[in-house]
Design an enzyme around this catalytic site. Structure first.
Site: not given
Ligand code: AMP
Ligand code: PCX
Ligand code: MG
Length: 534
Positions: A365, A399, A460
């Protein structure tokens, strides 16, 4: 104590001049809970700690000060080198309090970690976040009383009602919390120095994203990125077998490959998909290449969407885009127990840490933020504008919060948001990020010897796309009669409504009727005269 996990993953702490006791807080994070109380001549300190079996390791006492520390440090060796001639502190909490003795609040400028901390120092309370605020920290301050907690909902009922400060904020940099006057979030990379008697707060920044850009030859840039990432993965893997949540994209595949390199045996990897979409084939290529014990978890789309209240409850975030990124990960974490042979998907609300099932999870992440990977932008000026924007706006989104996985009793950590990795990635000139027609070029080049070519060059695909989350959420709304042009706004309204129920009103996510929320927003949309696409 499980040496593979941090001592604590959250807390509520209260410093007061009198000695009242805070009510039992609600946390989304699941772990053992310990209450602890200390009274000195100047103040009392009450804490409720979320821990994995050794709560003492999360406290440290020295020179009349007490520190409560949740999370972990990634530059212990460097830090220990700053304390020659002292008995070496065993825990991260002990290390931080020893550094505080030497450096004062500037000790927090030295730390590379994922943590939130509260220090009671006679008439002072010091609250600190890591450089990225990756473990959220909320405070409520009134004269004579300071409360700090790693979840805003934990301050429900404990925070003083009165608004003693302008706009309810005890310091100008404090981030107000939606519909919770009196509570604010400590900014990323900050230490808050509070005088308990007056409630006077001074905030200091301990980290800011680099503003300058480094010009490096290709080889040197690639080598610098590889070394920084290797170190970040190494310092995060712990003594046990790490679990990497793997999409098969370059970010998580890089983490998995580097974790596998340093692991004596095979590491574990897991991929999630839905009945609508998955990246299983791509992840399998990586798993086979690095020899991991790999699992696939398919979540039916209806179940995925019914997890929205859980994602909002854990992240305490109202940004619908972020919730779309976090929803599939939440669904994955909550199902990790299903992948075990012992068939035990976890324990009850308060004892997540006691069954030996808690995992240390590494993710990819956040790589796209410093590298501009989300933006599919080839013009360098626009790419760096996007990086600057994302580095200016991540704070408060939560996040990176460990609560997403802690809700399922696990500890997660993100090597790309290691302080040193982030400093390197942000500061590389944009032409190293986008090069030879590829996005995230420098990262791809840095891993070219560790992964199959098809993985290194794979374009991506965000987790919200690869799992079909964005399209499924849109369909939920259009099926409820919401016009297409109103879907973006409607997502925001749905997320805000859920937030109000689970964070502001304190409802458990299982009690939130998603259909009723969607119906409510759809009725509002029907009465909205001009749906305005955002
Ligand atoms: P992204 O950058 O969008 O690929 O997602 C952020 C991180 O979430 C990745 O680096 C992975 O660690 C994890 N992730 C994304 N998609 C999946 C998936 N389908 N299964 C497991 N983990 C995933
Ligand atoms: N991501 C990104 C981060 C999402 C963007 N966040 C932000 N701008 N603050 C990443 O992993 O880097 C995806 C899905 O891609 C989540
Ligand atoms: Mg991906």
């Amino acid at each position: 104590m499980d040496a593979n996990l941090p001592a604590a993953i959250g807390f509520l702490a209260e410093v007061r001049q009198d000695s009242a006791r805070p009510p039992e807080p609600v946390f989304a994070a699941r772990a053992f809970r310990a209450r602890w109380h200390e009274r000195t001549a100047d103040r009392s300190l009450h804490t409720v700690l979320l821990h994995f079996g050794a709560p003492d390791e999360a406290y440290a006492r020295e020179a009349g000060r007490t520190l409560v520390f949740a999370g972990e440090l990634y530059n212990r060796d460097e830090l220990l080198g700053l304390l020659p001639g002292r008995v070496l502190p065993g825990s991260d909490a002990a290390l931080v309090i020893a550094l505080f003795d030497v450096y004062g609040i500037h000790a927090f400028r030295l730390l590379n970690g994922r943590f939130a901390a509260l220090l009671a120092d006679r008439e002072r309370a010091v609250a600190a976040t890591d450089h990225a605020g990756s473990m959220p920290l909320y405070v409520s301050v009134a004269p004579g009383q300071v409360l700090a907690a790693t979840e805003a909902k934990a301050l429900r009922g404990a925070a003083p009602r009165g608004r003693s400060f302008p706009q309810g904020r005890p310091f100008p940099q404090g981030r107000p919390v939606r519909r919770r006057p009196g509570i604010c979030q400590v900014p990323a990379g900050s230490v808050l120095d509070i005088q308990v008697s007056t409630g006077l707060c001074v905030a200091h920044r301990t980290w800011t994203p680099p503003a300058a850009r480094r010009i490096l030859p290709e080889d040197e840039a690639v080598d610098t990125v590889r070394r920084a990432l290797e170190r970040a993965v190494r310092s995060r893997t712990g003594p046990g077998t790490p679990l990497v949540v793997l999409s098969g994209g370059i970010d998580s595949s890089a983490v998995a490959a580097l974790a596998a390199h340093r692991s004596a045996g095979p590491i574990d990897t897991v991929s999630m998909g839905t009945d609508q979409a998955d990246e299983f084939a791509q992840a399998r290529v990586v798993a086979r290449h690095i020899g991991s014990v790999h699992q696939e978890i398919t979540v039916p789309t209806g179940d995925l969407l019914r997890g929205l209240p859980h994602a909002v409850w854990a992240a305490e975030c109202t940004d619908p885009d972020v919730i779309e990124y976090l929803l599939p990960l939440t669904a994955l974490y909550l199902r990790l127990g299903d992948t075990r042979n012992d068939g035990d998907p976890g324990g009850d609300g308060d004892t997540g840490g006691d069954r030996g099932t808690a995992r240390r999870i590494l993710t990819g992440y956040g790589a796209d933020i410093p590298l501009g990977g989300m933006h599919r932008e080839s013009r360098l000026a626009q790419l760096d504008t996007a990086v600057c924007h994302d580095m200016d706006t991540f704070d408060g989104l939560n996040e990176m919060t460990p609560t997403l996985s802690a809700m399922a009793g696990h500890w997660s950590t993100h090597p790309y948001w290691d302080r040193d990795v982030l400093d390197v990635l942000v500061s590389l000139e944009a032409g190293l990020k986008r090069r030879h027609g590829r996005d995230k070029w420098v990262l791809r080049a840095a891993l070219s010897d560790a992964l199959p070519h098809e993985v290194v060059v794979r374009p991506k695909l965000g987790v919200h796309e690869g799992s079909g989350t964005t399209s499924s959420f849109s369909r939920l709304l259009t099926d409820a009669g919401i016009p297409k042009g109103f879907v973006r706004q409607a997502k925001r309204l749905v997320v805000e409504e859920i937030y109000d129920q689970v964070v502001v009103e304190g409802r458990h996510p299982d009690e939130v009727a998603l259909d009723a929320v969607v119906e409510l927003i759809s009725e509002r949309a029907a009465h909205h005269p001009h749906p305005i696409p955002r």
